[in-house]
Design an enzyme around this catalytic site. Structure first.
Site, mmCIF file in Angstrom:
data_model
loop_
_atom_site.group_PDB
_atom_site.id
_atom_site.type_symbol
_atom_site.label_atom_id
_atom_site.label_comp_id
_atom_site.label_asym_id
_atom_site.label_seq_id
_atom_site.Cartn_x
_atom_site.Cartn_y
_atom_site.Cartn_z
ATOM 1 N N SER A 22 42.473 28.608 -4.279
ATOM 2 C CA SER A 22 42.177 27.604 -3.253
ATOM 3 C C SER A 22 43.108 27.775 -2.071
ATOM 4 O O SER A 22 44.232 28.284 -2.205
ATOM 5 C CB SER A 22 42.352 26.199 -3.824
ATOM 6 O OG SER A 22 43.738 25.915 -4.030
ATOM 7 N N ASP A 23 42.629 27.363 -0.889
ATOM 8 C CA ASP A 23 43.592 27.149 0.182
ATOM 9 C C ASP A 23 44.530 26.042 -0.281
ATOM 10 O O ASP A 23 44.192 25.249 -1.170
ATOM 11 C CB ASP A 23 42.875 26.779 1.479
ATOM 12 C CG ASP A 23 43.681 27.146 2.713
ATOM 13 O OD1 ASP A 23 44.917 27.321 2.591
ATOM 14 O OD2 ASP A 23 43.090 27.273 3.798
ATOM 15 N N TRP A 24 45.707 25.974 0.310
ATOM 16 C CA TRP A 24 46.765 25.109 -0.214
ATOM 17 C C TRP A 24 46.375 23.635 -0.072
ATOM 18 O O TRP A 24 46.295 23.097 1.027
ATOM 19 C CB TRP A 24 48.065 25.428 0.499
ATOM 20 C CG TRP A 24 48.909 26.440 -0.212
ATOM 21 C CD1 TRP A 24 50.241 26.331 -0.485
ATOM 22 C CD2 TRP A 24 48.513 27.699 -0.770
ATOM 23 N NE1 TRP A 24 50.689 27.438 -1.175
ATOM 24 C CE2 TRP A 24 49.643 28.289 -1.364
ATOM 25 C CE3 TRP A 24 47.296 28.384 -0.841
ATOM 26 C CZ2 TRP A 24 49.608 29.526 -2.006
ATOM 27 C CZ3 TRP A 24 47.254 29.620 -1.480
ATOM 28 C CH2 TRP A 24 48.392 30.174 -2.053
ATOM 29 N N ALA B 26 43.395 22.504 -1.226
ATOM 30 C CA ALA B 26 41.946 22.381 -1.049
ATOM 31 C C ALA B 26 41.214 21.940 -2.314
ATOM 32 O O ALA B 26 40.046 21.558 -2.233
ATOM 33 C CB ALA B 26 41.362 23.706 -0.551
#
Length: 871
Positions: free
Chosen positions: A241-243, A245
């Site tokens: 995941s993006d941080w 997300a």
């Protein structure tokens, strides 16, 4: 006939698969109980995965990219090489060069004990107003996909995982954490998913799911992770995941989302364990995620008993700098060169004087390091003269502009790194002309800085040790010192020496001794959230509370708000500055102490620059953007250059007919003076070797190799530029598949410069175009009609029949670069992308052939095709 075909420079292939079988991975998973499996699915810290000694799994270090490897910590003492921005790499249209730079990044990652590089960014240039434009490659999915594949091959040849991000439609920054991108199915497949498919075909090991939603579903829960990513594309790596997300337990766990970062993630700990035990999430889904993480660990050498693939050797520091220098020139795009002003001709050295050439040598065997013509640094300044012949020598060169003495070499936001050294354009030009008869004079002209400038070793001393830099102390609630460290910058993003101990502190304090050199009202500032204070020699200047203006991670952790105050100073008398900020949960750790002298009178500075240019044989003006208008975290409200830079360029060009303008920006800006400046050169954000590479181009040691990766508008008014701001949380991609040059053609409008445009130092004639029967290979013969050797990027476009349900505008189908000596011919072998002949059918949920007839068109840009060939 001289034939030069692409691929003449050997490039490393993707690293071979590690010697671990699926059965062995299954056995490792079986050795873990359910709580252990769950623990592996979220990070062990901000930039590190969890280890599991029971199966020999070591923690994997993660770092942001793509223009450098910062490492796990935000610490200015941990320096890194800085590559040109992604826009500059795509502008080179050179797969081998990009692969070589990927190899360099892998060596940097290994040096910093990083296993996973969070790059490349594959989102498209949907609009030049996007704040993160510089971190993305291009407007065209084929150019993005090929450039990304080359980058991935280089990084993973070094045994480091590349990460294709941000999957998908994360093409603007406004409300990027929550916006819902509404994209029709055809556009999604033909445009925005296409670069990610190319990355998977290139063997990428990690894909990052984006913050945003697509068609109503947040990407960490999106069915697009299953199909096409892990389904028809066959992606066998890890979806990270993006941080921050991952926003749910069951929704994200039921989707093919494998790893939640950062960690430990509160929703993927005990809540996920309970969901599995209660049957709401099947254990098979968990096991697949764990298996993928173990497979990734095997690939990057973080799994005991599995030998990682042999990685490409690290280049020497000298070879690395030479490659970065070559990359600057390769990505520079010469938009305009009236009268063959460039390259400039230095004046000969006075009789009896000795020259002082720049260091020479080879590129150390790095992939993509070959170049046409003279190698950069191969000797003293080369005599100039564009296609029209030699230019009169320049005895006095005026170098002007705010970015000349301090060029912007990288974009703002999480991708930033701390370079050990940066060569400014002024320094590079001065070094190139050392020993010649050319005098260099400099004037700033205008000032751009509006944000405070953090203290640095050049203007501050640690009050405890007297060393250049600042003192940082972390204090407990009662004021006692928890820990202290000497730092080199007044901008502190996180503790360095004792991070865990410092995180127990209640307050962070930055202090320094500053000795002003000029009198007047100085501006002092403190950066941070929460309660902040600033004192000068014990006098309170600031005592306030700063409320967060956004929950965007870039704002909170990288660039929070600042507060300023002014104070009169006495030159030569040191000031003891002390700034503090309270530390609170979810407010980040960033703090900064800054000091700026009084700004010069703008009218006077502009007049001095004009006088400097009037008295010179030629002028080089370097203008550009700042991180206040072009950075991660926000989009651009205007494409205009900040401050009075347009006025500066116009004034200089009015008094000096031999004016060269260098545009130092990550993406398009308005150029209202472009017709009055005879030479306009784009250098993007050129990386740490900016000055050397630009000097090579200015004086003809290297040809400007770049071609535009995105279309440049004359101005925002009337341009077909899609919106970046969502309406009620929804951002409609109403333009469909028509973005960039295809949008301009559909609108019947002409930009300032078309996609693919770029000039070299020679001229070319397109003589013939042939193709094989199935249209998969085009052979384009070109002749160098100029007076010096050069490189041409031959571009082939495809148009299809009237029944294609399209607007008939040409689509990029392939490209290849050739080199040839003056008068010689070269044949470009252009492989045609099979997808150019296909379109996505929502009705069939598949790719189907586009209707004939097909015609190939060859030329130097999307707007000029001297050759056509029906298929």
């Amino acid at each position: 006939m001289t034939m030069i075909t692409p691929g003449s420079v050997s490039a490393p292939q993707p690293a071979a698969a590690p010697s671990v079988t699926e059965a062995e991975l299954d056995a490792l998973v079986a050795r873990l109980d359910l709580p252990a499996r769950i623990r592996l699915l979220s990070g062990g810290s901000t930039f590190r995965t969890r280890p599991e000694p029971a199966v020999g799994l070591r923690a994997m270090g993660v770092s942001d990219g793509p223009a450098g490897v910062r490492g796990e910590k935000w610490d200015e003492r941990d320096t890194a090489l800085v590559l040109p921005s992604a826009t500059a790499l795509a502008a080179a249209w050179d797969d081998d060069l990009v692969t070589g730079l990927g190899v360099l990044l892998a060596a940097e990652a290994r040096r910093k004990q990083i296993h996973i590089l969070l790059a490349p960014t594959l989102n498209l240039h949907r609009t030049p107003a996007a704040g993160r434009h510089f971190e993305c490659y291009a407007e065209d999915p084929l150019l993005v996909g090929r450039t990304a594949a080359a980058y991935i091959r280089g990084v993973q040849a070094g045994g480091v995982a590349a990460t294709a991000k941000h999957y998908v439609a994360n093409d603007s920054e406004t409300d990027r954490l929550t916006l819902d991108a509404r994209v029709d199915e055809r556009t999604l497949h033909e445009v925005y998913l296409a670069p990610f498919e190319a990355a998977v075909r290139a063997g990428v090991w990690v894909v990052m799911s984006a913050y945003n939603r697509v068609n109503g579903i947040t990407m960490s829960e999106s069915p697009l992770l299953a199909e096409p990513l892990k389904g028809s594309w066959g992606f066998d790596g890890v979806v990270v995941s993006d941080w921050g997300a991952v926003r749910s337990t069951e929704g994200a766990a039921l989707a093919p989302q494998d790893l939640a970062m950062p960690g430990p993630h509160p929703l993927w700990g005990e809540p996920l364990l309970a969901a599995v035990r209660e049957g709401r999430v099947p254990q098979e889904a968990i096991d697949d995620k764990v298996r993928r993480i173990l497979r990734l660990a095997a690939r990057v050498g973080a799994l005991d008993g599995v030998l990682p693939p042999r990685s490409a050797p690290a280049p020497t520091p000298e070879a690395a700098r030479r490659l970065l220098r070559r990359a600057v020139a390769a990505g520079c795009v010469l938009l305009r060169n009236e009268g063959g002003l460039l390259p400039l001709t230095p004046a000969p050295a006075p009789t009896g004087a000795s020259t002082n050439p720049a260091p020479g040598g080879t590129t150390g065997g790095l992939p993509g390091a070959d170049m046409g013509g003279a190698a950069p640094g191969a000797g003293g300044a080369v005599a100039g003269g564009g296609p029209g012949g030699a230019n009169p020598p320049v005895r006095r060169l005026a170098v002007i502009g705010p970015n000349a003495a301090a060029a912007r070499v990288q974009g703002g936001g999480s991708a930033g790194v701390f370079p050990e050294a940066v060569v400014s354009p002024l320094e590079g030009i001065g070094e190139a002309l050392s020993g010649t008869g050319t005098e260099v004079v400099y004037a700033e002209g205008v000032s751009l800085a509006t944000r405070p400038t953090p203290l640095h070793p050049g203007n501050s001393r640690d009050p405890r040790t007297g060393e250049p830099g600042v003192l940082v102390r972390y204090l407990a609630a009662d004021g006692t010192e928890v820990c202290a460290e000497h730092r080199l910058s007044g901008r502190i993003l996180e503790p360095g020496d004792a991070p865990e101990l410092a995180r127990t502190a209640a307050t962070v304090e930055v202090s320094a001794l500053v000795t002003p050199a000029t009198p007047g009202e100085w501006r002092f500032a403190v950066v941070g959230l929460g309660a902040v204070t600033l004192h000068a020699d014990g006098e309170p200047l600031i005592d306030t509370h700063v409320a967060a203006e956004s929950d965007d991670p870039t704002y909170v952790h990288v660039a929070p708000s600042f507060r300023t105050a002014t104070r009169k100073v006495v030159p030569g008398e040191p000031l003891h500055l002390v700034a503090t900020r309270q530390l609170a949960p979810d407010q980040g750790l960033a703090v900064a102490l800054a000091a700026d002298p009084p700004r010069p009178d703008e009218d006077q500075a502009l007049a001095e620059a004009v006088a400097c240019a009037r008295g010179a044989d030629a002028a080089v003006v370097v203008v550009g953007t700042t991180d206040e208008i072009e950075s991660e975290g926000f989009d651009r409200p205007s494409l205009a250059l900040p401050g009075r830079q347009d006025e500066l360029v116009a004034a200089v060009a009015a008094v000096n007919p031999r004016t060269v303008v260098i545009v130092n920006s990550g993406g398009p800006v308005e150029l209202p003076w472009r017709e009055s400046a005879p030479a306009v050169l784009l250098c993007w954000f050129p990386g740490q070797e900016a000055g050397h590479g630009l000097a090579d181009v200015l004086f003809g040691r290297a040809e400007p190799g770049g071609r535009l990766p995105t279309t440049w508008a004359a101005g925002a008014a009337g341009a077909p530029l899609p919106a970046t701001a969502p309406d009620a949380g929804v951002l409609h991609y109403a333009e469909g598949p028509y973005l960039g040059h295809r949008a301009w053609r559909r609108a019947g409008a002409a930009p300032a410069y078309w996609f693919g445009h770029g000039l070299g130092y020679t001229t070319w004639a397109y003589e013939s175009l042939r193709a094989d029967d199935d249209g998969t290979l085009a052979l384009v013969t070109v002749r160098n009609t100029g007076a010096r050797a050069g490189r041409e990027v031959v571009q082939v476009y495809l148009t299809t029949g009237p029944d294609d349900h399209d607007d008939g505008s040409p689509r990029l189908a392939g490209y290849a670069a050739v080199q040839a000596a003056p008068g010689a011919t070269a044949v470009a072998e252009v492989r045609i992308d099979p997808r150019a002949f296909q379109r996505w059918s929502p009705r069939h949920a598949a790719w189907i052939p586009r209707p004939a007839p097909y015609t190939l068109h060859a030329g130097p840009s999307c707007a000029y095709h001297p050759l056509s060939h029906p298929l």
